[in-house]
Design a protein around this motif. Structure first.
Motif, PDB file in Angstrom:
ATOM      1  N   VAL A  47      68.571  35.652 -17.059  1.00 16.58           N
ATOM      2  CA  VAL A  47      68.604  34.112 -17.581  1.00 16.58           C
ATOM      3  C   VAL A  47      68.904  33.258 -16.333  1.00 16.58           C
ATOM      4  O   VAL A  47      69.778  33.803 -15.403  1.00 16.58           O
ATOM      5  N   GLY A  48      68.645  32.139 -16.504  1.00 13.21           N
ATOM      6  CA  GLY A  48      68.875  30.946 -15.436  1.00 13.21           C
ATOM      7  C   GLY A  48      69.834  29.916 -15.890  1.00 13.21           C
ATOM      8  O   GLY A  48      69.991  29.765 -16.994  1.00 13.21           O
ATOM      9  N   LEU A  49      70.483  29.334 -14.989  1.00  9.58           N
ATOM     10  CA  LEU A  49      71.332  28.205 -15.267  1.00  9.58           C
ATOM     11  C   LEU A  49      71.484  27.382 -13.908  1.00  9.58           C
ATOM     12  O   LEU A  49      71.756  27.725 -12.879  1.00  9.58           O
ATOM     13  N   TYR A  50      70.911  26.061 -14.236  1.00  9.93           N
ATOM     14  CA  TYR A  50      70.859  25.076 -13.022  1.00  9.93           C
ATOM     15  C   TYR A  50      71.876  24.007 -13.230  1.00  9.93           C
ATOM     16  O   TYR A  50      72.264  23.530 -14.404  1.00  9.93           O
ATOM     17  N   GLY A  51      72.660  23.902 -12.217  1.00  8.89           N
ATOM     18  CA  GLY A  51      73.526  22.896 -12.310  1.00  8.89           C
ATOM     19  C   GLY A  51      74.960  23.171 -11.129  1.00  8.89           C
ATOM     20  O   GLY A  51      74.815  24.320 -10.837  1.00  8.89           O
ATOM     21  N   GLU A  52      75.589  22.124 -10.971  1.00  8.14           N
ATOM     22  CA  GLU A  52      76.579  22.351 -10.093  1.00  8.14           C
ATOM     23  C   GLU A  52      77.866  23.380 -10.837  1.00  8.14           C
ATOM     24  O   GLU A  52      78.048  22.997 -11.783  1.00  8.14           O
ATOM     25  N   ILE A  83      67.556  22.556  -0.720  1.00 15.48           N
ATOM     26  CA  ILE A  83      67.354  23.207  -1.729  1.00 15.48           C
ATOM     27  C   ILE A  83      67.274  22.336  -2.976  1.00 15.48           C
ATOM     28  O   ILE A  83      66.455  22.112  -3.849  1.00 15.48           O
ATOM     29  N   PRO A  84      68.489  21.169  -3.168  1.00 21.87           N
ATOM     30  CA  PRO A  84      68.824  20.591  -4.306  1.00 21.87           C
ATOM     31  C   PRO A  84      67.469  19.692  -4.849  1.00 21.87           C
ATOM     32  O   PRO A  84      66.984  19.759  -5.962  1.00 21.87           O
ATOM     33  N   PRO A  85      66.609  18.873  -3.436  1.00 26.45           N
ATOM     34  CA  PRO A  85      65.427  18.090  -3.884  1.00 26.45           C
ATOM     35  C   PRO A  85      64.311  19.071  -4.567  1.00 26.45           C
ATOM     36  O   PRO A  85      63.640  18.909  -5.354  1.00 26.45           O
ATOM     37  N   LEU A  86      64.341  20.518  -3.962  1.00 27.98           N
ATOM     38  CA  LEU A  86      63.048  21.354  -4.349  1.00 27.98           C
ATOM     39  C   LEU A  86      63.448  21.957  -5.750  1.00 27.98           C
ATOM     40  O   LEU A  86      62.427  22.733  -6.227  1.00 27.98           O
ATOM     41  N   SER A  87      64.574  21.838  -6.120  1.00 27.28           N
ATOM     42  CA  SER A  87      64.928  22.545  -7.280  1.00 27.28           C
ATOM     43  C   SER A  87      64.902  21.710  -8.614  1.00 27.28           C
ATOM     44  O   SER A  87      65.066  22.068  -9.824  1.00 27.28           O
ATOM     45  N   ARG A  88      64.427  20.493  -8.284  1.00 24.19           N
ATOM     46  CA  ARG A  88      64.157  19.495  -9.275  1.00 24.19           C
ATOM     47  C   ARG A  88      62.548  18.880  -9.085  1.00 24.19           C
ATOM     48  O   ARG A  88      62.125  18.954  -8.409  1.00 24.19           O
ATOM     49  N   ARG A  89      62.173  18.402 -10.622  1.00 21.38           N
ATOM     50  CA  ARG A  89      60.772  17.865 -10.501  1.00 21.38           C
ATOM     51  C   ARG A  89      60.887  16.707 -11.760  1.00 21.38           C
ATOM     52  O   ARG A  89      61.843  16.524 -12.304  1.00 21.38           O
ATOM     53  N   ARG A  90      59.852  16.083 -11.676  1.00 19.98           N
ATOM     54  CA  ARG A  90      59.871  14.858 -12.579  1.00 19.98           C
ATOM     55  C   ARG A  90      59.857  15.236 -13.935  1.00 19.98           C
ATOM     56  O   ARG A  90      59.245  16.635 -14.281  1.00 19.98           O
ATOM     57  N   GLY A  91      60.537  14.759 -14.722  1.00 21.22           N
ATOM     58  CA  GLY A  91      60.672  14.938 -16.148  1.00 21.22           C
ATOM     59  C   GLY A  91      61.916  15.036 -16.567  1.00 21.22           C
ATOM     60  O   GLY A  91      62.876  15.270 -15.626  1.00 21.22           O
ATOM     61  N   GLN A  92      62.319  15.120 -17.920  1.00 25.22           N
ATOM     62  CA  GLN A  92      63.497  15.498 -18.504  1.00 25.22           C
ATOM     63  C   GLN A  92      63.494  16.815 -18.677  1.00 25.22           C
ATOM     64  O   GLN A  92      62.640  17.612 -19.046  1.00 25.22           O
ATOM     65  N   PRO A  93      64.767  17.188 -18.479  1.00 30.05           N
ATOM     66  CA  PRO A  93      65.220  18.795 -18.911  1.00 30.05           C
ATOM     67  C   PRO A  93      64.828  19.069 -20.119  1.00 30.05           C
ATOM     68  O   PRO A  93      64.835  18.100 -21.270  1.00 30.05           O
ATOM     69  N   LEU A  94      64.357  20.317 -20.390  1.00 30.72           N
ATOM     70  CA  LEU A  94      63.866  20.769 -21.819  1.00 30.72           C
ATOM     71  C   LEU A  94      65.023  20.831 -22.630  1.00 30.72           C
ATOM     72  O   LEU A  94      66.132  21.061 -22.125  1.00 30.72           O
ATOM     73  N   ALA A  95      64.857  20.721 -24.264  1.00 33.20           N
ATOM     74  CA  ALA A  95      66.005  20.654 -24.881  1.00 33.20           C
ATOM     75  C   ALA A  95      66.518  22.102 -25.345  1.00 33.20           C
ATOM     76  O   ALA A  95      67.781  22.445 -25.572  1.00 33.20           O
ATOM     77  N   SER A  96      65.588  22.989 -25.112  1.00 31.82           N
ATOM     78  CA  SER A  96      66.088  24.524 -25.404  1.00 31.82           C
ATOM     79  C   SER A  96      66.070  25.452 -24.319  1.00 31.82           C
ATOM     80  O   SER A  96      65.398  24.990 -22.960  1.00 31.82           O
TER      81      SER A  96
END
Length: 380
Positions: A97-102, A266-279
């Motif tokens: 599983v993955g987890l994005y965040g500081e 890396i931080p800019p490449l780890s994000r894309r347009r749109g809101q985080p998924l709810a699940s």
């Protein structure tokens, strides 16, 4: 004791994390090659549908709903595999599983849950597989899926990187222990670079934007091919895709500079347009059944990975190329300034060739004696 692995068509393979991404791609390829596959996941509905598809196409698949974080569940998987197919030849620990965040914003319970799956899932699966291999007495293959993050940590995937570092340490320690007791078990760590699976869609996301994986990205089929290569060829580790290698090399050669580059890039490449998924799938199974993300496409081939699978051929071709250069230029026509560069390029190629394929190298030199003599003279 020598490790003798069977052809895929004669194997029974357990694959955790088999309901999506790399695990699903590996299951389909293994079944197509004739292997009997035991698919493990928390998602009962997805597993049932996948097994039905494989069996309908003439394959042999059996589903076991289990949580890799539970040792009891992994024992259940082993019992089910033996009851259905009588044995286990290869065990692939892919669930993750993955987890994005500081890290400073990551709740302790989320950090622990990620380790329960990514690290202890590998521990539980590995120990169960080894127990079976010892009891049976024959050769077996244990394949643990790490990541390029096993070698270098990246920002915004701190907990994930830490878990993959732990997987690497556990895998290497287990390999040494098995070597010490002369157990006929091949232990492989597969380290993919960015892969176009639904990983970013399934990960818990503490960022303000949707998650992504940095380019270049590789298809999960490329990783599946590497895993199945390790199932039939004893190999210590396999890095899939060259995308992560410059970072690994840079970190070893210039760690402070690499840290600064990673912090900025890396931080800019780890994000894309749109809101985080709810699940997400950190605590409960998500929407499974896909090998590749709908929003990401990966490369279908990695020359770097193929070179690792066939080191003798690659080194032999490199040696032949160097000999060809020497033959084309001739000693007298090689500029003095070019000789040191040619020497530096040729020496590691020829040394590796001699170490890995001494007979082939001797034949190569015997076949091209004049060119080899010119090269040897140029390298003095």
């Amino acid at each position: 004791m020598a490790v003798k692995l069977k052809p895929l068509a004669d194997q029974v393979i357990v694959i955790t994390g088999a309901s999506s991404g790399i695990g699903l791609a590996t299951a389909r390829k293994a079944a197509k090659a004739g292997a009997a596959v035991v698919l493990v996941s928390r998602n009962a509905d997805a597993l049932r549908a996948i097994c039905d598809d494989i069996n309908a196409e003439g394959g042999r698949a059996h589903a076991v709903v289990a949580d890799v974080g539970s040792p009891d569940d992994m024992e259940k998987v082993s019992r089910a595999a033996i009851a259905r197919f009588e044995r286990i030849d290869t065990w692939v620990n892919d669930a993750g599983v993955g987890l994005y965040g500081e890290l400073s914003r990551t709740p302790a319970e989320d950090h622990e849950q990620l380790f329960r799956t990514n690290y202890f899932g590998v521990v539980n699966g590995s120990l169960e597989a080894i127990k079976h291999f010892r009891a049976r007495g024959g050769s077996g293959a244990l394949i643990n899926v790490g990541a390029a993050n096993s070698d270098v940590a990246t920002p915004l995937l701190g907990a994930y990187s830490a878990s993959k570092h732990a997987v690497k340490g556990f895998t290497e320690a287990l390999r040494v222990e098995l070597l010490r007791e002369k157990a006929p078990v091949s232990v492989t760590l597969v380290k993919p670079s960015s892969v176009s699976t639904p990983f970013a869609d399934h990960a818990r996301n503490l960022m303000e934007k949707a998650a992504s994986v940095p380019p270049p990205r590789y298809s999960p089929d490329v990783v599946a091919d590497a895993i199945l290569h390790a199932a039939t060829h004893p190999v210590r580790d396999l890095a899939v895709g060259a995308g992560g290698r410059p970072i690994v090399i840079g970190s070893a050669a210039a760690p402070h500079l690499t840290d600064r580059v990673l912090a900025k890039v890396i931080p800019p490449l780890s994000r894309r347009r749109g809101q985080p998924l709810a699940s997400d799938s950190l605590y409960e199974p998500g929407v499974d059944g896909m090998t590749e993300s709908e929003s990401l496409k990966g490369r279908r081939f990695s020359l770097y990975t193929e070179a690792q699978k066939h080191p003798g051929v690659t080194v032999g071709l490199g040696a032949l190329a160097v000999i060809g250069i020497a033959a084309l230029l001739g000693r007298d026509q090689i500029a003095r300034g070019a000789r040191p560069a040619l020497a530096r390029a040729a020496r590691p190629i020829l040394v590796k060739a001699a170490m890995r394929r001494p007979v082939s190298t001797a034949k190569l030199v015997a076949k091209h004696p004049r060119q080899a003599a010119r090269l040897a003279s140029a390298l003095r």
